[in-house]
Design a protein around this motif. Structure first.
Motif, PDB file in Angstrom:
ATOM      1  N   PHE A   1      46.699  32.516  45.072  1.00 23.89           N
ATOM      2  CA  PHE A   1      45.845  33.506  44.419  1.00 23.89           C
ATOM      3  C   PHE A   1      44.485  32.914  44.028  1.00 23.89           C
ATOM      4  O   PHE A   1      43.460  33.592  44.129  1.00 23.89           O
ATOM      5  CB  PHE A   1      46.546  34.089  43.197  1.00 23.89           C
ATOM      6  CG  PHE A   1      47.747  34.929  43.538  1.00 23.89           C
ATOM      7  CD1 PHE A   1      47.687  35.863  44.561  1.00 23.89           C
ATOM      8  CD2 PHE A   1      48.945  34.776  42.855  1.00 23.89           C
ATOM      9  CE1 PHE A   1      48.792  36.640  44.884  1.00 23.89           C
ATOM     10  CE2 PHE A   1      50.053  35.546  43.180  1.00 23.89           C
ATOM     11  CZ  PHE A   1      49.979  36.477  44.198  1.00 23.89           C
ATOM     12  N   THR A   2      44.475  31.671  43.588  1.00 24.14           N
ATOM     13  CA  THR A   2      43.205  31.047  43.215  1.00 24.14           C
ATOM     14  C   THR A   2      42.302  30.917  44.435  1.00 24.14           C
ATOM     15  O   THR A   2      41.108  31.254  44.382  1.00 24.14           O
ATOM     16  CB  THR A   2      43.442  29.665  42.584  1.00 24.14           C
ATOM     17  OG1 THR A   2      44.265  29.814  41.418  1.00 24.14           O
ATOM     18  CG2 THR A   2      42.123  29.022  42.182  1.00 24.14           C
ATOM     19  N   ALA A   3      42.863  30.445  45.561  1.00 25.41           N
ATOM     20  CA  ALA A   3      42.078  30.308  46.789  1.00 25.41           C
ATOM     21  C   ALA A   3      41.615  31.672  47.285  1.00 25.41           C
ATOM     22  O   ALA A   3      40.454  31.830  47.709  1.00 25.41           O
ATOM     23  CB  ALA A   3      42.907  29.603  47.870  1.00 25.41           C
TER      24      ALA A   3
ATOM     25  N   ASN B   1      40.825  33.773  37.787  1.00 28.01           N
ATOM     26  CA  ASN B   1      39.643  34.363  37.165  1.00 28.01           C
ATOM     27  C   ASN B   1      38.532  33.335  36.962  1.00 28.01           C
ATOM     28  O   ASN B   1      37.344  33.661  37.076  1.00 28.01           O
ATOM     29  CB  ASN B   1      40.018  34.998  35.824  1.00 28.01           C
ATOM     30  CG  ASN B   1      40.811  36.279  36.000  1.00 28.01           C
ATOM     31  OD1 ASN B   1      40.860  36.836  37.082  1.00 28.01           O
ATOM     32  ND2 ASN B   1      41.447  36.732  34.945  1.00 28.01           N
ATOM     33  N   ILE B   2      38.911  32.108  36.656  1.00 32.20           N
ATOM     34  CA  ILE B   2      37.906  31.049  36.545  1.00 32.20           C
ATOM     35  C   ILE B   2      37.242  30.829  37.896  1.00 32.20           C
ATOM     36  O   ILE B   2      36.014  30.670  37.991  1.00 32.20           O
ATOM     37  CB  ILE B   2      38.546  29.754  36.013  1.00 32.20           C
ATOM     38  CG1 ILE B   2      38.964  29.946  34.553  1.00 32.20           C
ATOM     39  CG2 ILE B   2      37.588  28.574  36.157  1.00 32.20           C
ATOM     40  CD1 ILE B   2      39.758  28.793  33.981  1.00 32.20           C
ATOM     41  N   ALA B   3      38.061  30.844  38.957  1.00 32.02           N
ATOM     42  CA  ALA B   3      37.513  30.672  40.311  1.00 32.02           C
ATOM     43  C   ALA B   3      36.556  31.801  40.664  1.00 32.02           C
ATOM     44  O   ALA B   3      35.532  31.573  41.330  1.00 32.02           O
ATOM     45  CB  ALA B   3      38.651  30.609  41.324  1.00 32.02           C
TER      46      ALA B   3
ATOM     47  N   THR C   1      37.545  32.886  47.372  1.00 31.96           N
ATOM     48  CA  THR C   1      36.866  33.246  48.620  1.00 31.96           C
ATOM     49  C   THR C   1      36.410  34.701  48.596  1.00 31.96           C
ATOM     50  O   THR C   1      35.312  35.023  49.067  1.00 31.96           O
ATOM     51  CB  THR C   1      37.787  33.016  49.830  1.00 31.96           C
ATOM     52  OG1 THR C   1      39.049  33.670  49.616  1.00 31.96           O
ATOM     53  CG2 THR C   1      38.032  31.536  50.046  1.00 31.96           C
ATOM     54  N   PHE C   2      37.223  35.583  48.023  1.00 35.01           N
ATOM     55  CA  PHE C   2      36.836  36.993  47.964  1.00 35.01           C
ATOM     56  C   PHE C   2      35.599  37.177  47.103  1.00 35.01           C
ATOM     57  O   PHE C   2      34.665  37.915  47.471  1.00 35.01           O
ATOM     58  CB  PHE C   2      37.988  37.843  47.431  1.00 35.01           C
ATOM     59  CG  PHE C   2      37.679  39.317  47.424  1.00 35.01           C
ATOM     60  CD1 PHE C   2      37.823  40.063  48.578  1.00 35.01           C
ATOM     61  CD2 PHE C   2      37.225  39.941  46.277  1.00 35.01           C
ATOM     62  CE1 PHE C   2      37.520  41.420  48.589  1.00 35.01           C
ATOM     63  CE2 PHE C   2      36.923  41.290  46.277  1.00 35.01           C
ATOM     64  CZ  PHE C   2      37.066  42.033  47.438  1.00 35.01           C
ATOM     65  N   ALA C   3      35.557  36.505  45.938  1.00 36.52           N
ATOM     66  CA  ALA C   3      34.395  36.633  45.059  1.00 36.52           C
ATOM     67  C   ALA C   3      33.150  36.053  45.720  1.00 36.52           C
ATOM     68  O   ALA C   3      32.069  36.646  45.663  1.00 36.52           O
ATOM     69  CB  ALA C   3      34.662  35.930  43.728  1.00 36.52           C
ATOM     70  N   ALA C   4      33.292  34.897  46.352  1.00 37.96           N
ATOM     71  CA  ALA C   4      32.147  34.260  46.998  1.00 37.96           C
ATOM     72  C   ALA C   4      31.568  35.161  48.084  1.00 37.96           C
ATOM     73  O   ALA C   4      30.352  35.364  48.166  1.00 37.96           O
ATOM     74  CB  ALA C   4      32.557  32.915  47.593  1.00 37.96           C
ATOM     75  N   LEU C   5      32.454  35.710  48.913  1.00 37.64           N
ATOM     76  CA  LEU C   5      31.982  36.534  50.023  1.00 37.64           C
ATOM     77  C   LEU C   5      31.442  37.881  49.536  1.00 37.64           C
ATOM     78  O   LEU C   5      30.426  38.380  50.030  1.00 37.64           O
ATOM     79  CB  LEU C   5      33.114  36.749  51.028  1.00 37.64           C
ATOM     80  CG  LEU C   5      32.702  37.227  52.426  1.00 37.64           C
ATOM     81  CD1 LEU C   5      31.636  36.321  53.015  1.00 37.64           C
ATOM     82  CD2 LEU C   5      33.931  37.266  53.345  1.00 37.64           C
TER      83      LEU C   5
END
Length: 425
Positions: free
Chosen positions: A235-237, A361-363, A241-245
């Protein structure tokens, strides 16, 4: 019958389905008023106040980081029977922070506001309502969580044009006052009326002590369980990646010289794709094993990244990317809300779910800034996409590992679920 009645001074819904629909509407408003409104308010704020884009986005990142840190204590409070208090308090805090935001005169105030909104998001968005539903409806939480995410999936569809209209009519400060009113007039009454209040015997010191011990033991057990750690990595990974993209998708397409109209179409497809995927799961996927659905979801995301890498300015490939990308995220939300109960246990779910949400959430808060830093090295999004692809493959691999560990002790899991069922009966 979807009406409400008063019971011992509190407001309760006659129908469990009515409660679910009410909580779903509250999720739609909570997501729309705090999270999705931000992108519509950034430009008018910057024009009025002269703040930089980096500074305003840093405030958002602070909010996401605070939300991650608050996830575990919020989950433990819900395990102890304070779901009604937590979610109602979160709505009050969101209202107060939106009003305070409308009066912000400097960046320090904006950062304070988003720190407060981070706490309110931890107390009102998906994780707390999943914990409340799992606790209040131990035999039907899967269907209810799916319905809630299906309705809440329309948050961007409803609130992006609504917020844009409010900004046009009343300015960004007036729009924030209107969004605050949505919270206090819609979310707060629902959270007060649709979430169960504990019975008198459950408020005894003996019961409170037992719940605290169960939550603590469940947390310790999770930290000793390989399945938990594999899911945490997954989930962290994924959310990194979803937030970054997501936050860099528009500038990425601009860099590739995609036309403005095609960018708008691509972005517009993502939201409906999320909702369509959730509707498909609600209609036909509830009988499918979560492990199978999870494999589809975690593999679909890196597939969408590959499509984006190959898309260039092709409208067909960009729309295909949006469909796969949005569909994967739509189903991931449901998977995140149900997989712990399916492959681990339900006792102490709020605390365990909070532990899983904390790094995710931190990620979310760190990933967009990290992606910007990677882009700045060569001023090229290709390295960003390559890293997103690698990390998304890590997410899929971690899910496979989690399912293998879960299968290695099915008797233990069934026994725990049976014990939970006995305690809830």
């Amino acid at each position: 019958m979807n009406t409400a009645i008063n019971v011992q001074g509190g407001q309760y819904w006659k129908s469990d389905n009515a409660k679910t629909w009410a909580l779903a509407i509250a999720q739609l408003v909570s997501w729309g008023s705090a999270y999705y409104s931000f992108s519509l308010l950034v430009v008018p704020m910057e024009q009025t106040m002269g703040w930089s884009r980096t500074s305003t986005n840093a405030a958002l990142s602070v909010g996401l980081l605070v939300s991650g840190l608050a996830a575990y204590p919020v989950g433990t409070l819900i395990d102890r029977g304070h779901g009604r208090l937590v979610m109602a308090g979160g709505s009050i805090l969101a209202t107060a922070m939106l009003v305070l935001w409308s009066q912000a005169q400097d960046l320090r105030m904006l950062f304070v506001v988003w720190a407060g909104l981070g706490v309110s998001m931890a107390a009102t968005l998906y994780d707390p309502v999943f914990a409340v539903v799992t606790r209040d409806f131990p035999t039907s939480f899967r269907t209810k969580i799916t319905l809630i995410t299906l309705v809440a999936g329309f948050a961007s569809t409803v609130f992006i044009p609504l917020t844009q209209g409010l900004v046009s009519w009343f300015g960004w400060r007036g729009a924030l006052i209107a969004l605050a009113a949505c919270n206090v007039l819609i979310c707060l009454p629902i959270h007060l009326s649709a979430i169960k209040r504990d019975a008198a015997e459950s408020r005894t010191e003996e019961h409170k002590t037992r719940i605290k011990v169960e939550a603590r033991e469940s947390t310790r057990r999770a930290l000793r369980t390989p399945t938990f750690w594999a899911l945490a990595v997954c989930f962290t990974a994924y959310y990194a990646t979803f937030a970054a993209l997501t936050f860099h998708l528009v500038p990425l397409m601009v860099e590739r010289k995609v036309s403005a109209g095609l960018i708008l179409v691509t972005m517009a497809v993502i939201g409906p794709a999320q909702v369509a995927a959730r509707a498909l799961w609600f209609a036909v996927g509830r009988g499918v094993r979560p492990a199978v659905v999870g494999m589809v979801v975690t593999i679909a995301f890196p597939v969408s990244v590959v499509v984006l890498l190959c898309a260039g300015t092709s409208p067909y490939l960009l729309i295909l990317f949006a469909l796969v990308y949005g569909g994967a995220n739509g189903m991931m939300t449901i998977l995140r809300g149900t997989i712990v109960q399916d492959v681990m246990w339900t006792k102490g779910y709020g605390a365990v779910s909070g532990l899983l949400s904390m790094p995710s959430n931190i990620a979310k808060g760190i990933a967009p800034i990290s992606a910007a830093a990677i882009w700045a090295i060569q001023r090229d999004y290709m390295p960003v996409e390559a890293i997103v692809l690698a990390v998304s493959l890590m997410s899929a691999s971690a899910f496979i590992v989690a399912m293998r560990f879960a299968r290695s002790h099915p008797g233990e899991v069934r026994e725990r679920i049976a014990n939970v069922g006995a305690n809830n009966s």
